[in-house]
Scaffold this motif. Structure first.
Motif, PDB file in Angstrom:
ATOM      1  N   SER B 146       0.845  -1.209   0.000  1.00  0.00           N
ATOM      2  CA  SER B 146       0.000   0.000   0.000  1.00  0.00           C
ATOM      3  C   SER B 146       0.872   1.248   0.000  1.00  0.00           C
ATOM      4  CB  SER B 146      -0.895   0.036   1.232  1.00  0.00           C
ATOM      5  OG  SER B 146      -1.553  -1.165   1.380  1.00  0.00           O
ATOM      6  N   LEU B 147       1.922   1.219   0.842  1.00  0.00           N
ATOM      7  CA  LEU B 147       2.827   2.377   0.891  1.00  0.00           C
ATOM      8  C   LEU B 147       3.492   2.593  -0.464  1.00  0.00           C
ATOM      9  CD1 LEU B 147       4.524   1.985   4.382  1.00  0.00           C
ATOM     10  CD2 LEU B 147       3.292   3.995   3.559  1.00  0.00           C
ATOM     11  N   PHE B 148       3.923   1.487  -1.065  1.00  0.00           N
ATOM     12  CA  PHE B 148       4.589   1.549  -2.375  1.00  0.00           C
ATOM     13  C   PHE B 148       3.668   2.199  -3.414  1.00  0.00           C
ATOM     14  CE2 PHE B 148       5.243  -0.444  -6.545  1.00  0.00           C
ATOM     15  CZ  PHE B 148       6.580  -0.124  -6.776  1.00  0.00           C
ATOM     16  N   ILE B 149       2.404   1.770  -3.442  1.00  0.00           N
ATOM     17  CA  ILE B 149       1.449   2.324  -4.432  1.00  0.00           C
ATOM     18  C   ILE B 149       1.249   3.826  -4.186  1.00  0.00           C
ATOM     19  CG2 ILE B 149      -0.963   2.260  -5.220  1.00  0.00           C
ATOM     20  CD1 ILE B 149      -0.844  -0.833  -4.657  1.00  0.00           C
ATOM     21  N   LEU B 150       1.056   4.198  -2.914  1.00  0.00           N
ATOM     22  CA  LEU B 150       0.857   5.622  -2.605  1.00  0.00           C
ATOM     23  C   LEU B 150       2.111   6.433  -2.969  1.00  0.00           C
ATOM     24  CD1 LEU B 150      -0.971   5.391   0.835  1.00  0.00           C
ATOM     25  CD2 LEU B 150      -1.947   6.148  -1.338  1.00  0.00           C
ATOM     26  N   GLU B 151       3.278   5.843  -2.733  1.00  0.00           N
ATOM     27  CA  GLU B 151       4.531   6.546  -3.039  1.00  0.00           C
ATOM     28  C   GLU B 151       4.693   6.800  -4.539  1.00  0.00           C
ATOM     29  OE1 GLU B 151       7.095   4.815   0.760  1.00  0.00           O
ATOM     30  OE2 GLU B 151       7.212   3.852  -1.198  1.00  0.00           O
ATOM     31  N   ILE B 152       4.391   5.769  -5.347  1.00  0.00           N
ATOM     32  CA  ILE B 152       4.605   6.010  -6.788  1.00  0.00           C
ATOM     33  C   ILE B 152       3.536   6.953  -7.371  1.00  0.00           C
ATOM     34  CG2 ILE B 152       6.008   3.951  -7.273  1.00  0.00           C
ATOM     35  CD1 ILE B 152       3.526   2.813  -8.704  1.00  0.00           C
ATOM     36  N   ILE B 153       2.338   6.943  -6.786  1.00  0.00           N
ATOM     37  CA  ILE B 153       1.309   7.899  -7.253  1.00  0.00           C
ATOM     38  C   ILE B 153       1.760   9.330  -6.911  1.00  0.00           C
ATOM     39  CG2 ILE B 153      -1.060   8.727  -6.907  1.00  0.00           C
ATOM     40  CD1 ILE B 153      -1.875   5.763  -6.492  1.00  0.00           C
ATOM     41  N   TYR B 218      14.108   5.918  -4.967  1.00  0.00           N
ATOM     42  CA  TYR B 218      14.667   5.320  -3.743  1.00  0.00           C
ATOM     43  C   TYR B 218      13.598   4.866  -2.753  1.00  0.00           C
ATOM     44  CZ  TYR B 218      17.060   4.676   0.649  1.00  0.00           C
ATOM     45  OH  TYR B 218      17.495   4.143   1.829  1.00  0.00           O
ATOM     46  N   THR B 219      12.729   5.790  -2.352  1.00  0.00           N
ATOM     47  CA  THR B 219      11.780   5.451  -1.281  1.00  0.00           C
ATOM     48  C   THR B 219      10.851   4.289  -1.674  1.00  0.00           C
ATOM     49  OG1 THR B 219      11.931   7.718  -0.523  1.00  0.00           O
ATOM     50  CG2 THR B 219      10.134   6.444   0.365  1.00  0.00           C
ATOM     51  N   PRO B 220      10.234   4.299  -2.861  1.00  0.00           N
ATOM     52  CA  PRO B 220       9.372   3.153  -3.177  1.00  0.00           C
ATOM     53  C   PRO B 220      10.152   1.840  -3.247  1.00  0.00           C
ATOM     54  CG  PRO B 220       9.163   4.885  -4.859  1.00  0.00           C
ATOM     55  CD  PRO B 220      10.169   5.348  -3.888  1.00  0.00           C
ATOM     56  N   ALA B 221      11.349   1.872  -3.882  1.00  0.00           N
ATOM     57  CA  ALA B 221      12.133   0.630  -4.003  1.00  0.00           C
ATOM     58  C   ALA B 221      12.570   0.154  -2.619  1.00  0.00           C
ATOM     59  CB  ALA B 221      13.346   0.874  -4.898  1.00  0.00           C
ATOM     60  N   ALA B 222      13.011   1.108  -1.788  1.00  0.00           N
ATOM     61  CA  ALA B 222      13.487   0.742  -0.445  1.00  0.00           C
ATOM     62  C   ALA B 222      12.333   0.243   0.428  1.00  0.00           C
ATOM     63  CB  ALA B 222      14.162   1.951   0.200  1.00  0.00           C
ATOM     64  N   THR B 223      11.156   0.804   0.235  1.00  0.00           N
ATOM     65  CA  THR B 223       9.976   0.350   1.002  1.00  0.00           C
ATOM     66  C   THR B 223       9.651  -1.091   0.631  1.00  0.00           C
ATOM     67  OG1 THR B 223       9.116   2.609   0.926  1.00  0.00           O
ATOM     68  CG2 THR B 223       7.554   0.899   1.544  1.00  0.00           C
ATOM     69  N   LEU B 224       9.640  -1.345  -0.670  1.00  0.00           N
ATOM     70  CA  LEU B 224       9.266  -2.670  -1.170  1.00  0.00           C
ATOM     71  C   LEU B 224      10.263  -3.739  -0.724  1.00  0.00           C
ATOM     72  CD1 LEU B 224       6.860  -3.448  -3.039  1.00  0.00           C
ATOM     73  CD2 LEU B 224       8.509  -3.611  -4.880  1.00  0.00           C
ATOM     74  N   LEU B 225      11.562  -3.376  -0.720  1.00  0.00           N
ATOM     75  CA  LEU B 225      12.596  -4.365  -0.396  1.00  0.00           C
ATOM     76  C   LEU B 225      12.916  -4.416   1.102  1.00  0.00           C
ATOM     77  CD1 LEU B 225      14.983  -3.598  -3.410  1.00  0.00           C
ATOM     78  CD2 LEU B 225      13.441  -5.539  -3.171  1.00  0.00           C
ATOM     79  N   GLY B 226      12.233  -3.590   1.870  1.00  0.00           N
ATOM     80  CA  GLY B 226      12.434  -3.600   3.319  1.00  0.00           C
ATOM     81  C   GLY B 226      13.722  -2.912   3.753  1.00  0.00           C
ATOM     82  N   ILE B 227      14.311  -2.069   2.865  1.00  0.00           N
ATOM     83  CA  ILE B 227      15.527  -1.333   3.233  1.00  0.00           C
ATOM     84  C   ILE B 227      15.175  -0.276   4.282  1.00  0.00           C
ATOM     85  CG2 ILE B 227      17.383   0.178   2.353  1.00  0.00           C
ATOM     86  CD1 ILE B 227      17.071  -1.285  -0.360  1.00  0.00           C
ATOM     87  N   ILE B 228      13.995   0.292   4.149  1.00  0.00           N
ATOM     88  CA  ILE B 228      13.529   1.243   5.167  1.00  0.00           C
ATOM     89  C   ILE B 228      12.258   0.688   5.817  1.00  0.00           C
ATOM     90  CG2 ILE B 228      14.546   3.371   4.220  1.00  0.00           C
ATOM     91  CD1 ILE B 228      11.831   3.957   2.929  1.00  0.00           C
ATOM     92  N   SER B 229      12.053   1.087   7.057  1.00  0.00           N
ATOM     93  CA  SER B 229      10.887   0.573   7.784  1.00  0.00           C
ATOM     94  C   SER B 229       9.616   1.274   7.316  1.00  0.00           C
ATOM     95  CB  SER B 229      11.067   0.827   9.278  1.00  0.00           C
ATOM     96  OG  SER B 229      11.050   2.222   9.508  1.00  0.00           O
ATOM     97  N   PRO B 230       8.452   0.643   7.506  1.00  0.00           N
ATOM     98  CA  PRO B 230       7.196   1.308   7.112  1.00  0.00           C
ATOM     99  C   PRO B 230       7.003   2.655   7.786  1.00  0.00           C
ATOM    100  CG  PRO B 230       6.800  -1.010   7.533  1.00  0.00           C
ATOM    101  CD  PRO B 230       8.217  -0.749   7.948  1.00  0.00           C
TER     102      PRO B 230
END
Lengths: 327, 267
Positions: B146-153, B218-230
């Motif tokens: 969900s975060l990833f979708i909101l980030e890319i929008i 960065y932020t969407p990719a890192a969110t998806l791969l768990g590099i950064i916390s939700p």
């Protein structure tokens, strides 16, 4: 009370232009020279609903600028404009739904997809309902003999077919006013005739107002009124007939001469054109009654002759020359 | 009231145009995959020559997955369609035909580009994500998705507004290819498309994470791969939303001024 589709009062518009410097040092030439071009100066006129008006003038006379102001694309520097009661540049969206713009040089069609796809796009953008869309499309495809052409990719259509499809795309939403800017440029004769007939038909059926800008004299015959622009100012506003009769004291005489004919036609008028054994001269109307001139026409070395009205091309050329002399 | 007919008509026309030359489109996808592979090969070399098991806390598998997904995201979030279409319109004079339609020009240009980019979303981003999930065994939770979708929008809105401002410069400068290319490269670099932002020096990373570009890759990719916390992702998303609002308002105000200077071809 007359209903006016367009009311223009004291409109002026100028542009900054840039020119490359052709002299001076290398660094000096890197910067372009700024100058100012006054495209329109205090232009005023009114157009009645259902009128067909030809807006004429030489290149750079301000025609396109005026059309762009009327359609809300450009803002005038001063003056007032009302089109269908709207101020074009302020109420552009509301006005656009009631306007049709046919620009010969810039098509409404999408180049890489079919004309049908562009028509579908227009249907959506102008919120035309399905029934009216189908009826109008069917009608115009028939009137303009477009057959199945509209299913082909636009880039593969002939220029005439493109122009006709462009015309259809611009009028599908049944506009109250249509601006036609060079609508038949580069188009073959049958397509030109079809387009002109479609314009007259639309006016007769819907009472559409047309503003036509063109350099093609045959197109002007659609208009009953002519507004002539020169250097951004209106220099003539009247009926086409009035314009045609402005140099009414002149007649054109075309003579077909025998080879080596010694007839001295130059003493009666000005030579306009010479092509092979045919010469065209411009004479005063009174010359046609001159006995010596009549004797010349009956000379045995004059094989044939024809007297004609000068025509709009001649009138416009004369008019422009007169304007240049005044400057 | 929002007239959906208008927007769907613009998007449908955009889809049709985008899919006319399918072979060209296919090769543009191949180019994207090659770009991702080049980045991955560079990092393979870095890991082999340094012998490190991780760089900045990122293992080789995570970095390879990052570049694979980053490239796919950038197709949707960093694209100059808005600016290049505006330049084409202004340069050719075709803006005249766009402006006489009963649709605001920014709306027309936005939805047309959206259709164009949506094709990229469907044909690249979604398949790439599926590959990443299957091959790299990335565990995606409903929250990260969900975060990833909101980030890319949000990122899409930000880039559209930025490229709209850049595109409108064509009204004054006419040819802006150079500016668009510089913007593309800068955006990719500052957005983490070349190097993940976490690998920048601390101070630079902190600044870059405040910029609107952080949301583009960065932020969407890192969110998806768990590099950064939700929770960190929510903070970056919030900053991005603020940027999106500011830039959209700026773009609208800027266009109001610029549109008065359109001269187009022939006056």
């Amino acid at each position: 009370m007359e209903n006016y589709a367009i009311e223009v009062k004291d409109v002026s518009k100028g542009f900054k232009t840039f020119e490359l410097r052709r002299s001076g040092s290398f660094f000096h030439r890197l910067w372009r020279k700024r100058s100012w071009k006054q495209a329109l100066s205090n232009v005023s006129f009114r157009v009645k609903e259902g009128e067909i008006v030809a807006l004429l003038g030489r290149n750079g006379s301000g025609k396109s600028t005026l059309v762009k102001i009327l359609s809300g694309i450009l803002h005038p520097d001063s003056g007032s404009v009302r089109v269908l009661g709207f101020e074009p540049w302020k109420d552009r969206i509301k006005l656009a739904a009631r306007l049709g713009v046919v620009l010969g040089a810039h098509s409404q069609l999408f180049w890489n997809i079919s004309a049908r796809d562009s028509f579908e796009f227009m249907k959506g953008v102008y919120s035309i309902n399905e029934r009216e869309y189908s009826q109008r499309l069917k009608y115009y495809l028939k009137v303009l003999s477009l057959g199945e052409v509209f299913n082909r990719q636009v880039r593969s259509l002939s220029l005439g077919e493109q122009m006709k499809c462009n015309f259809v795309a611009s009028i599908l939403h049944k506009p109250k006013i249509v601006f036609l800017d060079e609508p038949t440029i580069g188009v073959d004769l049958p397509s030109k005739i079809a387009l002109r007939n479609a314009v007259l038909d639309l006016r007769a059926r819907e009472g559409t107002t047309f503003i036509l800008t063109t350099h093609i004299v045959e197109d002007i015959t659609m208009a009953e009124r002519v507004i002539l622009l020169n250097n951004g100012s209106i220099v003539f506003d009247g009926s086409r007939k009035q314009l045609e009769s402005m140099f009414g004291d002149k007649k054109h005489v075309e003579l077909r001469l025998e080879e080596g004919s010694a007839v001295d036609f130059r003493r009666y008028g000005k030579l306009i054109e010479k092509s092979g054994d045919v010469v065209k001269i411009e004479v005063n109307k009174s010359t046609l009654k001159n006995q010596r001139f009549l004797r010349m026409l009956n000379d045995k070395s004059v094989l044939d002759y024809r007297v004609a009205e000068p025509g709009l091309n001649f009138v416009l050329t004369k008019f422009y020359a007169k304007m240049d002399r005044k400057r | 009231m929002i007239d959906l007919h208008k927007y769907s008509a613009i998007m449908v026309a955009g889809f049709k145009q985008e899919l006319v030359y399918r072979l060209d489109y296919f090769f543009s996808l191949v180019f994207r995959i090659l770009t991702a592979l080049v980045a991955i090969f560079v990092w393979i070399t870095v890991f082999r020559t340094t012998g490190a098991s991780s760089i900045g806390g990122l293992t080789p598998d995570v970095l390879y997955a990052y570049f694979f997904i980053a490239n796919a995201i950038s197709i949707f979030t960093i694209n100059d369609t808005v600016a290049s279409n505006m330049q084409d319109d202004i340069q050719s004079g075709n803006i005249t035909t766009s402006v006489v339609r009963p649709v605001k020009y920014p709306t027309l240009i936005f939805f047309n580009a959206l259709a164009n980019n949506f094709v990229g979303l469907l044909t690249v981003l979604i398949p790439f994500m599926i590959i990443i999930i299957l091959v790299a065994h990335v565990s995606i939770t409903p929250v990260t998705l969900s975060l990833f979708i909101l980030e890319i929008i949000t990122a899409y809105l930000i880039t559209s507004a930025l490229y709209f401002i850049i595109g409108s410069l064509a009204v004054y400068l006419v040819n802006i290819w150079g500016i668009i290319s510089v913007a593309d490269s800068l955006y990719l670099l500052l957005g983490g498309g070349v190097i993940p932002l976490i690998l920048f020096p601390g101070w630079a990373s902190q600044i870059l994470l405040l910029l609107p570009s952080q949301l583009s890759v960065y932020t969407p990719a890192a969110t998806l791969l768990g590099i950064i916390s939700p929770s960190a992702a929510i903070g970056y998303l919030f900053a991005g939303v603020v940027w999106a609002v500011v830039l959209v308002v700026l773009a609208a105000l800027w266009w109001k001024k610029v549109s008065q200077n359109i001269t187009s071809v022939g006056g």
